[in-house]
Design a protein around this motif. Structure first.
Motif, PDB file in Angstrom:
ATOM      1  N   CYS A 295      10.489 -21.135 -44.972  1.00  0.00           N
ATOM      2  CA  CYS A 295       9.654 -21.377 -43.800  1.00  0.00           C
ATOM      3  C   CYS A 295       8.279 -20.731 -43.917  1.00  0.00           C
ATOM      4  CB  CYS A 295      10.349 -20.862 -42.552  1.00  0.00           C
ATOM      5  SG  CYS A 295      11.804 -21.816 -42.111  1.00  0.00           S
ATOM      6  N   THR A 296       7.279 -21.445 -43.468  1.00  0.00           N
ATOM      7  CA  THR A 296       5.858 -21.084 -43.431  1.00  0.00           C
ATOM      8  C   THR A 296       5.198 -21.058 -44.801  1.00  0.00           C
ATOM      9  OG1 THR A 296       6.163 -18.657 -43.422  1.00  0.00           O
ATOM     10  CG2 THR A 296       6.167 -19.768 -41.280  1.00  0.00           C
ATOM     11  N   THR A 297       5.897 -21.484 -45.840  1.00  0.00           N
ATOM     12  CA  THR A 297       5.238 -21.642 -47.142  1.00  0.00           C
ATOM     13  C   THR A 297       4.783 -23.087 -47.297  1.00  0.00           C
ATOM     14  OG1 THR A 297       7.310 -22.123 -48.310  1.00  0.00           O
ATOM     15  CG2 THR A 297       6.609 -19.810 -48.201  1.00  0.00           C
ATOM     16  N   VAL A 298       3.688 -23.261 -48.015  1.00  0.00           N
ATOM     17  CA  VAL A 298       3.134 -24.588 -48.279  1.00  0.00           C
ATOM     18  C   VAL A 298       2.759 -24.663 -49.758  1.00  0.00           C
ATOM     19  CG1 VAL A 298       2.370 -25.099 -45.926  1.00  0.00           C
ATOM     20  CG2 VAL A 298       0.893 -23.763 -47.435  1.00  0.00           C
ATOM     21  N   ASP A 299       1.970 -25.668 -50.146  1.00  0.00           N
ATOM     22  CA  ASP A 299       1.709 -25.864 -51.575  1.00  0.00           C
ATOM     23  C   ASP A 299       0.993 -24.683 -52.221  1.00  0.00           C
ATOM     24  OD1 ASP A 299      -0.717 -26.488 -50.247  1.00  0.00           O
ATOM     25  OD2 ASP A 299      -1.317 -27.834 -51.871  1.00  0.00           O
ATOM     26  N   LYS A 300       0.129 -23.983 -51.459  1.00  0.00           N
ATOM     27  CA  LYS A 300      -0.583 -22.850 -52.062  1.00  0.00           C
ATOM     28  C   LYS A 300       0.392 -21.754 -52.484  1.00  0.00           C
ATOM     29  CE  LYS A 300      -1.615 -20.193 -47.833  1.00  0.00           C
ATOM     30  NZ  LYS A 300      -2.690 -19.625 -46.984  1.00  0.00           N
ATOM     31  N   HIS A 301       1.475 -21.588 -51.746  1.00  0.00           N
ATOM     32  CA  HIS A 301       2.473 -20.585 -52.120  1.00  0.00           C
ATOM     33  C   HIS A 301       3.200 -20.991 -53.397  1.00  0.00           C
ATOM     34  CE1 HIS A 301       1.947 -19.912 -47.735  1.00  0.00           C
ATOM     35  NE2 HIS A 301       2.018 -18.648 -48.088  1.00  0.00           N
ATOM     36  N   ILE A 302       3.493 -22.275 -53.536  1.00  0.00           N
ATOM     37  CA  ILE A 302       4.199 -22.737 -54.731  1.00  0.00           C
ATOM     38  C   ILE A 302       3.272 -22.670 -55.944  1.00  0.00           C
ATOM     39  CG2 ILE A 302       5.514 -24.636 -55.743  1.00  0.00           C
ATOM     40  CD1 ILE A 302       6.698 -23.039 -53.221  1.00  0.00           C
ATOM     41  N   ARG A 303       1.989 -22.932 -55.742  1.00  0.00           N
ATOM     42  CA  ARG A 303       1.035 -22.752 -56.852  1.00  0.00           C
ATOM     43  C   ARG A 303       0.995 -21.282 -57.281  1.00  0.00           C
ATOM     44  NH1 ARG A 303      -1.686 -27.500 -57.487  1.00  0.00           N
ATOM     45  NH2 ARG A 303      -1.694 -28.881 -55.657  1.00  0.00           N
ATOM     46  N   GLN A 304       1.135 -20.379 -56.319  1.00  0.00           N
ATOM     47  CA  GLN A 304       1.180 -18.956 -56.656  1.00  0.00           C
ATOM     48  C   GLN A 304       2.462 -18.604 -57.423  1.00  0.00           C
ATOM     49  OE1 GLN A 304      -0.047 -16.086 -53.545  1.00  0.00           O
ATOM     50  NE2 GLN A 304      -0.802 -17.864 -52.410  1.00  0.00           N
ATOM     51  N   VAL A 305       3.562 -19.257 -57.069  1.00  0.00           N
ATOM     52  CA  VAL A 305       4.803 -19.038 -57.827  1.00  0.00           C
ATOM     53  C   VAL A 305       4.622 -19.506 -59.275  1.00  0.00           C
ATOM     54  CG1 VAL A 305       7.236 -19.661 -58.040  1.00  0.00           C
ATOM     55  CG2 VAL A 305       6.267 -19.203 -55.780  1.00  0.00           C
TER      56      VAL A 305
END
Length: 323
Positions: A295-305
């Motif tokens: 919850c509250t993660t979006v594509d920018k978080h996955i790019r950071q992963v």
């Protein structure tokens, strides 16, 4: 083309999970403030669900989660759909994922030499059906038989539609997880169990995560075990605890650090001051084999992963050379 967790880990060492379906849909203007939550969009605007899957593939996710968390037969029937319609919508969640995956693969993925993403079919807990935040409490006060029947038909439908792995997620309760595991074995289905946790050692219902891991050791189809929809600060401790109790690959996909209010169904800013990339890098170092966001993660978080994964793999390569 089918995909397996074993193959992704063999090819990539670690796996990148996608991010929140709800946050991505809300960013597209969807109103999810009702009992069906993301399943509302599954029914009313399914093309947006496909777009969210592609959005995360483009961000670098090599596994994705279907929009079926809140799509249960009793939940759909409670708002007026027939049993047949409810079953069709559950199948649709997998169909949309498979269509999005193949379209993205032909348009972009194959040319980029990307990993063909695996389909994880979301099996939300009984607490999600209650729509009152019970996935963060547990203690449903229902019988094991009722839980068994609540989960089994949905799992059958998800598999019939082509899901490669059943993702039993946001489980606040070991007893519920054991019932889900029993069903998966009966269905001869590969599966993942992911718990929601209240601190660095316990599920929301209060069981030790170590006890959970040990209790699930005799299920041959269990491919991963882990934690999701949990405050990021707790994840390192939870990975360490899981590693002490199981040899299974560990999956973690926490929220971004915001705090959920089940009464208002809203998130408020937490005190988190560490970047999601730095968190993810630490989780890989601690031993997680799959990392993503809830919850509250979006594509920018996955790019950071993805950036964290690249840092981690570079470190591994340097370590091997030095040895």
């Amino acid at each position: 083309m089918k995909q397996t967790i074993d193959q992704i880990l063999k090819d990539n060492t670690v796996m990148v999970v996608d991010g929140s379906m709800s946050s991505a849909l809300e960013a597209l203007g969807c109103n999810l403030s009702n009992k069906l939550w993301t399943a509302t969009v599954l029914i009313e605007n399914p093309t947006l669900v496909k777009e969210v899957h592609k959005y995360y593939f483009r961000a670098g996710a090599n596994c994705g989660i279907t929009c079926s968390y809140q799509a249960s037969i009793p939940g759909l029937m409670a708002v007026g759909y027939s049993e047949e319609e409810a079953e069709d919508y559950i199948r649709l969640a997998v169909k949309l994922f498979l269509e999005a995956r193949d379209e993205w693969w032909e348009e972009e993925g194959k040319k980029a030499d990307a990993t063909y993403p695996i389909c994880l079919a979301s099996v939300g807990p009984y607490g999600a059906y209650l729509a009152d935040g019970s996935e963060y409490k547990g203690h449903y006060h229902v019988s094991d038989e009722e839980l068994y029947h609540f989960h089994k038909r949905r799992m059958e439908l998800l598999l019939e539609a082509g899901a490669e792995v059943l993702l039993c997620e946001t489980d606040p309760s070991l007893p519920e997880a054991l019932i889900e595991a029993k069903i998966c074995e009966e269905l001869d289905a590969d599966f993942i169990i992911s718990f929601s946790c209240r601190d660095g050692l316990h599920t929301y219902e209060g069981q030790s995560i170590i006890t959970c891991a040990k209790s699930l050791k005799d299920f041959p189809h269990l491919k991963m075990i882990g934690v999701n929809c949990t405050y990021p600060t707790y994840i390192e401790s939870l990975i360490t605890a899981l590693k002490s109790a199981t040899d299974l690959p560990i999956i973690v996909y926490p929220n971004s650090g915001e705090v959920y209010d089940p009464k208002t169904k809203t998130w408020s800013k937490g005190k988190e001051d560490v970047s999601f990339e730095d968190h993810a890098y630490l989780w890989f170092k601690c031993g997680a084999k799959a990392v993503g966001g809830c919850c509250t993660t979006v594509d920018k978080h996955i790019r950071q992963v993805v950036q964290a994964k690249n840092r981690y793999l570079k470190d591994l390569s340097i370590k091997k050379i030095s040895v």
